[in-house]
Scaffold this motif. Sequence first.
Motif, PDB file in Angstrom:
ATOM      1  N   ALA A  34       0.804  -1.223   0.000  1.00 10.07           N
ATOM      2  CA  ALA A  34       0.000   0.000   0.000  1.00 10.07           C
ATOM      3  C   ALA A  34       0.837   1.273   0.000  1.00 10.07           C
ATOM      4  O   ALA A  34       0.281   2.366  -0.117  1.00 10.07           O
ATOM      5  CB  ALA A  34      -0.946  -0.004   1.197  1.00 10.07           C
ATOM      6  N   LEU A  35       2.151   1.154   0.116  1.00 11.92           N
ATOM      7  CA  LEU A  35       2.982   2.355   0.153  1.00 11.92           C
ATOM      8  C   LEU A  35       2.854   3.141  -1.145  1.00 11.92           C
ATOM      9  O   LEU A  35       2.780   2.563  -2.230  1.00 11.92           O
ATOM     10  CB  LEU A  35       4.458   1.985   0.363  1.00 11.92           C
ATOM     11  CG  LEU A  35       4.856   1.450   1.726  1.00 11.92           C
ATOM     12  CD1 LEU A  35       6.317   1.023   1.716  1.00 11.92           C
ATOM     13  CD2 LEU A  35       4.606   2.495   2.809  1.00 11.92           C
ATOM     14  N   PRO A  36       2.847   4.472  -1.037  1.00 15.04           N
ATOM     15  CA  PRO A  36       2.832   5.285  -2.249  1.00 15.04           C
ATOM     16  C   PRO A  36       4.111   5.059  -3.050  1.00 15.04           C
ATOM     17  O   PRO A  36       5.179   4.810  -2.487  1.00 15.04           O
ATOM     18  CB  PRO A  36       2.779   6.726  -1.737  1.00 15.04           C
ATOM     19  CG  PRO A  36       2.604   6.660  -0.269  1.00 15.04           C
ATOM     20  CD  PRO A  36       2.858   5.261   0.181  1.00 15.04           C
ATOM     21  N   CYS A  37       3.986   5.135  -4.363  1.00 10.01           N
ATOM     22  CA  CYS A  37       5.115   4.854  -5.247  1.00 10.01           C
ATOM     23  C   CYS A  37       5.012   5.744  -6.479  1.00 10.01           C
ATOM     24  O   CYS A  37       3.952   5.817  -7.104  1.00 10.01           O
ATOM     25  CB  CYS A  37       5.075   3.375  -5.647  1.00 10.01           C
ATOM     26  SG  CYS A  37       6.373   2.879  -6.775  1.00 10.01           S
ATOM     27  N   ASP A  38       6.110   6.413  -6.817  1.00 12.31           N
ATOM     28  CA  ASP A  38       6.102   7.252  -8.020  1.00 12.31           C
ATOM     29  C   ASP A  38       6.918   6.641  -9.157  1.00 12.31           C
ATOM     30  O   ASP A  38       7.126   7.271 -10.182  1.00 12.31           O
ATOM     31  CB  ASP A  38       6.594   8.654  -7.698  1.00 12.31           C
ATOM     32  CG  ASP A  38       8.056   8.695  -7.290  1.00 12.31           C
ATOM     33  OD1 ASP A  38       8.673   7.614  -7.087  1.00 12.31           O
ATOM     34  OD2 ASP A  38       8.609   9.800  -7.157  1.00 12.31           O
ATOM     35  N   ARG A 134      15.969  -4.196 -12.504  1.00 12.65           N
ATOM     36  CA  ARG A 134      16.019  -2.721 -12.427  1.00 12.65           C
ATOM     37  C   ARG A 134      14.934  -2.190 -11.501  1.00 12.65           C
ATOM     38  O   ARG A 134      15.192  -1.358 -10.627  1.00 12.65           O
ATOM     39  CB  ARG A 134      15.878  -2.126 -13.824  1.00 12.65           C
ATOM     40  CG  ARG A 134      15.837  -0.610 -13.851  1.00 12.65           C
ATOM     41  CD  ARG A 134      15.912  -0.075 -15.261  1.00 12.65           C
ATOM     42  NE  ARG A 134      14.928  -0.620 -16.160  1.00 12.65           N
ATOM     43  CZ  ARG A 134      13.719  -0.079 -16.373  1.00 12.65           C
ATOM     44  NH1 ARG A 134      13.357   1.006 -15.723  1.00 12.65           N
ATOM     45  NH2 ARG A 134      12.895  -0.620 -17.247  1.00 12.65           N
ATOM     46  N   HIS A 135      13.711  -2.673 -11.669  1.00 12.73           N
ATOM     47  CA  HIS A 135      12.629  -2.164 -10.827  1.00 12.73           C
ATOM     48  C   HIS A 135      12.738  -2.656  -9.387  1.00 12.73           C
ATOM     49  O   HIS A 135      12.385  -1.923  -8.452  1.00 12.73           O
ATOM     50  CB  HIS A 135      11.271  -2.521 -11.422  1.00 12.73           C
ATOM     51  CG  HIS A 135      10.887  -1.637 -12.562  1.00 12.73           C
ATOM     52  ND1 HIS A 135      10.999  -0.259 -12.537  1.00 12.73           N
ATOM     53  CD2 HIS A 135      10.382  -1.939 -13.783  1.00 12.73           C
ATOM     54  CE1 HIS A 135      10.577   0.256 -13.669  1.00 12.73           C
ATOM     55  NE2 HIS A 135      10.208  -0.751 -14.456  1.00 12.73           N
ATOM     56  N   TYR A 136      13.238  -3.862  -9.175  1.00 10.15           N
ATOM     57  CA  TYR A 136      13.443  -4.320  -7.797  1.00 10.15           C
ATOM     58  C   TYR A 136      14.484  -3.443  -7.090  1.00 10.15           C
ATOM     59  O   TYR A 136      14.361  -3.177  -5.886  1.00 10.15           O
ATOM     60  CB  TYR A 136      13.860  -5.787  -7.755  1.00 10.15           C
ATOM     61  CG  TYR A 136      12.700  -6.754  -7.874  1.00 10.15           C
ATOM     62  CD1 TYR A 136      11.583  -6.642  -7.060  1.00 10.15           C
ATOM     63  CD2 TYR A 136      12.750  -7.800  -8.792  1.00 10.15           C
ATOM     64  CE1 TYR A 136      10.527  -7.534  -7.155  1.00 10.15           C
ATOM     65  CE2 TYR A 136      11.694  -8.708  -8.895  1.00 10.15           C
ATOM     66  CZ  TYR A 136      10.586  -8.569  -8.074  1.00 10.15           C
ATOM     67  OH  TYR A 136       9.538  -9.460  -8.167  1.00 10.15           O
ATOM     68  N   ALA A 137      15.487  -2.971  -7.802  1.00  4.23           N
ATOM     69  CA  ALA A 137      16.480  -2.075  -7.200  1.00  4.23           C
ATOM     70  C   ALA A 137      15.819  -0.751  -6.802  1.00  4.23           C
ATOM     71  O   ALA A 137      16.098  -0.207  -5.720  1.00  4.23           O
ATOM     72  CB  ALA A 137      17.634  -1.832  -8.168  1.00  4.23           C
ATOM     73  N   GLN A 138      14.935  -0.241  -7.655  1.00  3.38           N
ATOM     74  CA  GLN A 138      14.212   0.977  -7.311  1.00  3.38           C
ATOM     75  C   GLN A 138      13.332   0.742  -6.082  1.00  3.38           C
ATOM     76  O   GLN A 138      13.249   1.594  -5.194  1.00  3.38           O
ATOM     77  CB  GLN A 138      13.344   1.428  -8.494  1.00  3.38           C
ATOM     78  CG  GLN A 138      14.150   1.899  -9.682  1.00  3.38           C
ATOM     79  CD  GLN A 138      13.264   2.133 -10.899  1.00  3.38           C
ATOM     80  OE1 GLN A 138      12.419   1.307 -11.233  1.00  3.38           O
ATOM     81  NE2 GLN A 138      13.459   3.277 -11.552  1.00  3.38           N
ATOM     82  N   LEU A 139      12.684  -0.408  -6.034  1.00  4.90           N
ATOM     83  CA  LEU A 139      11.820  -0.743  -4.906  1.00  4.90           C
ATOM     84  C   LEU A 139      12.621  -0.843  -3.610  1.00  4.90           C
ATOM     85  O   LEU A 139      12.135  -0.451  -2.550  1.00  4.90           O
ATOM     86  CB  LEU A 139      11.070  -2.051  -5.185  1.00  4.90           C
ATOM     87  CG  LEU A 139      10.113  -2.532  -4.101  1.00  4.90           C
ATOM     88  CD1 LEU A 139       9.080  -1.468  -3.742  1.00  4.90           C
ATOM     89  CD2 LEU A 139       9.439  -3.823  -4.539  1.00  4.90           C
ATOM     90  N   ALA A 140      13.840  -1.332  -3.699  1.00  5.90           N
ATOM     91  CA  ALA A 140      14.685  -1.443  -2.500  1.00  5.90           C
ATOM     92  C   ALA A 140      14.918  -0.073  -1.879  1.00  5.90           C
ATOM     93  O   ALA A 140      14.855   0.084  -0.650  1.00  5.90           O
ATOM     94  CB  ALA A 140      16.012  -2.118  -2.847  1.00  5.90           C
ATOM     95  N   THR A 141      15.178   0.922  -2.712  1.00  8.21           N
ATOM     96  CA  THR A 141      15.374   2.279  -2.203  1.00  8.21           C
ATOM     97  C   THR A 141      14.103   2.786  -1.535  1.00  8.21           C
ATOM     98  O   THR A 141      14.137   3.323  -0.425  1.00  8.21           O
ATOM     99  CB  THR A 141      15.793   3.220  -3.349  1.00  8.21           C
ATOM    100  OG1 THR A 141      17.033   2.765  -3.878  1.00  8.21           O
ATOM    101  CG2 THR A 141      15.942   4.652  -2.865  1.00  8.21           C
TER     102      THR A 141
END
Length: 164
Positions: A34-38, A134-141
């Motif tokens: 549910a966390l906001p994500c841009d 690539r997207h999992y790395a963004q999600l980690a941040t």
Amino acid sequence: MTQPALTANELIAWVEKTSTGWRNLLAAHPEVLALPCDIMKVESVAQLLQHIVAVELRFAERLSDLPATDYTSIPYDSVEKIYATHDHAFALVHKVLASNIDWDHPIEFSTRVMGPARSTPKTILFHLLLHSIRHYAQLATLARQQGIKPDWGMDYLLMNLEAV
């Protein structure tokens, strides 16, 4: 002189290790969905995960010469449903790898953003795999910024690292 090469199976192992880490972390912390994500102009982490597994599935279907699943029908309302899509996609990928596909013969397909396109199965496969990483790395941040730290190393180096 032979140059080093990363095989599809080696890259698949990295994606699977990364996906399993996220599956476990999200099962322990389902509130992350549910966390906001841009990232990708989506509203939530759940929608980012839908995007990740949708790309996996739709490109696996293209490699399998199957019709692409409608993006909007891919569920993202639970960790189990998200990763059921991932599992289905990778079952298709493994079947393609075991087939006699011509990896260098271009195929035509349609994309959501660019419309009709053509590329080789090899390029499509590696896009499918690297896109997820690539997207999992963004999600980690994003997760770390919310105080939820993944507890596994995500770098490829850790796939074959031995302490001395």
